[in-house]
Design an enzyme around this catalytic site. Structure first.
Site, PDB file in Angstrom:
ATOM      1  N   ARG A 102       0.880  -1.175   0.000  1.00 40.08           N
ATOM      2  CA  ARG A 102       0.000   0.000   0.000  1.00 40.08           C
ATOM      3  C   ARG A 102       0.912   1.218   0.000  1.00 40.08           C
ATOM      4  O   ARG A 102       1.625   1.482   0.971  1.00 40.08           O
ATOM      5  CB  ARG A 102      -0.890  -0.017   1.243  1.00 40.08           C
ATOM      6  CG  ARG A 102      -2.003   1.031   1.276  1.00 40.08           C
ATOM      7  CD  ARG A 102      -2.812   0.832   2.548  1.00 40.08           C
ATOM      8  NE  ARG A 102      -3.932   1.733   2.675  1.00 40.08           N
ATOM      9  CZ  ARG A 102      -5.171   1.482   2.268  1.00 40.08           C
ATOM     10  NH1 ARG A 102      -5.445   0.331   1.679  1.00 40.08           N
ATOM     11  NH2 ARG A 102      -6.143   2.358   2.454  1.00 40.08           N
ATOM     12  N   ASP A 217     -16.766   7.902  -3.392  1.00 36.26           N
ATOM     13  CA  ASP A 217     -15.685   7.836  -2.408  1.00 36.26           C
ATOM     14  C   ASP A 217     -15.469   9.250  -1.887  1.00 36.26           C
ATOM     15  O   ASP A 217     -16.045  10.207  -2.391  1.00 36.26           O
ATOM     16  CB  ASP A 217     -14.410   7.278  -3.056  1.00 36.26           C
ATOM     17  CG  ASP A 217     -13.330   6.930  -2.054  1.00 36.26           C
ATOM     18  OD1 ASP A 217     -13.629   6.877  -0.833  1.00 36.26           O
ATOM     19  OD2 ASP A 217     -12.175   6.707  -2.468  1.00 36.26           O
ATOM     20  N   ARG A 285     -14.153  -7.611   1.440  1.00 38.65           N
ATOM     21  CA  ARG A 285     -12.706  -7.468   1.268  1.00 38.65           C
ATOM     22  C   ARG A 285     -12.005  -8.725   1.786  1.00 38.65           C
ATOM     23  O   ARG A 285     -11.037  -9.206   1.192  1.00 38.65           O
ATOM     24  CB  ARG A 285     -12.193  -6.232   2.026  1.00 38.65           C
ATOM     25  CG  ARG A 285     -12.611  -4.894   1.446  1.00 38.65           C
ATOM     26  CD  ARG A 285     -11.993  -4.654   0.067  1.00 38.65           C
ATOM     27  NE  ARG A 285     -10.546  -4.749   0.102  1.00 38.65           N
ATOM     28  CZ  ARG A 285      -9.733  -3.741   0.467  1.00 38.65           C
ATOM     29  NH1 ARG A 285     -10.237  -2.580   0.840  1.00 38.65           N
ATOM     30  NH2 ARG A 285      -8.430  -3.894   0.441  1.00 38.65           N
TER      31      ARG A 285
END
Length: 300
Positions: A102, A217, A285
């Site tokens: 990430r 988002d 997820r």
């Protein structure tokens, strides 16, 4: 055999992505299917950005599949003290079975993958967030069936989530309408390459009209906090409200990758509405990443 990576949705074929979705659904329905498929496997997690859902879902996924995980921040590793990405990739991939990263620049992730002998997964970069799209597609499949041929509306910033939706439109065969203010469009090359199924629509109501899925988002992503006030002004009129959702199909779903800023990009009423599947989306997820980890490790 060539090492398979998952840096964007385009790294897998449409059939492989569908197989992962269906495996994720099966894993979710029948926990006994776990059967320690990743026993003695280790996932290294390199995170340069903060995380809740991504970190927890990957760690729990490895545990439930019989493996283990290591969380590594820049302050914990030599990456934070100047070791090259190439050298770190070569060393880590000799010790672990799969790596997820990430970070900010997508090019950094690509450099790491080129030098890794084990699969590398994109946990989020400034350009793409493919793991989230696996969860989003799984969620749609669970609630409404195959998304092929449907219309999806993206309302908000043309950033990494939007760009992953562009790739999803191509891989899962749906139409994508993007409603964003001028100056906040996704990458033009991506728009040009997918012009047969992706369009920019300035009016959110027009973008949402008849859509089977509406997604958004936050307007200020990680690293953009200083721009927040300016962005709030420019995104005025792009909030997903009940009035906006009324333009969508009668059975339309609402998705948000979370965390959400209630009252900004989405109203609290929409977020908590029965047609909002954000909590299933967040849980998925875990399941989608279990299926992805199995696929990549078995592909080796």
């Amino acid at each position: 055999m060539t090492t398979r990576h998952f840096l964007t949705l385009l790294d897998l074929t449409p059939q492989e992505l569908h197989n992962i979705i269906h495996r994720a659904i099966a894993l979710k329905k029948s926990p006994t299917l776990r059967d320690e498929t990743l026993k003695n496997k280790t996932l290294a997690m390199i995170f340069e950005k903060s995380s809740t859902r991504t970190r927890v879902s990957f760690e729990v996924a490895m545990t439930q599949l019989g493996g283990s995980s290591l969380f590594l921040s820049p302050s914990d590793t030599q990456l934070g003290r100047g070791e090259s990405i190439e050298d770190s990739a070569k060393v880590l991939s000799r010790m672990v079975d799969v790596i997820t990263i990430r970070t900010f620049e997508h090019a950094k992730l690509e450099r790491f993958a080129r030098n890794s002998s084990v699969p590398v997964i994109n946990s989020l970069t400034d350009d793409f967030h493919p793991c989230q799209l696996l969860a989003d597609m799984q969620t749609y499949f669970e609630h409404r069936g195959d998304i092929a041929g449907k219309t999806v509306a993206w309302v908000g910033d043309g950033h990494n989530m939007c760009q992953s939706y562009i790739n999803a439109a191509r891989q899962f065969d749906f139409e994508l309408r993007i409603a964003c203010p001028e100056g906040f469009e996704p990458n033009q090359d991506m728009l040009d390459a997918n012009s047969n199924r992706v369009s920019i629509v300035r009016n959110p109501a027009e973008a949402v009209a008849g859509a089977s899925l509406v997604a958004t988002d936050v307007w200020a992503s990680m690293g953009q906090e200083e721009e927040r006030r300016q962005r709030l002004e420019k995104f005025h009129g792009f909030q997903v409200t009940r009035e906006l959702m009324a333009h969508a199909a009668s059975d339309a779903l609402f998705m948000h990758c979370l965390p959400a800023h209630r009252g900004e990009e989405v109203s609290a009423e929409v977020l908590d509405d029965p047609d909002s599947v954000v909590w299933d989306e967040a849980e998925n997820r875990l399941h989608a990443q279990k299926a992805l980890l199995e696929f990549l490790c078995n592909a080796r």
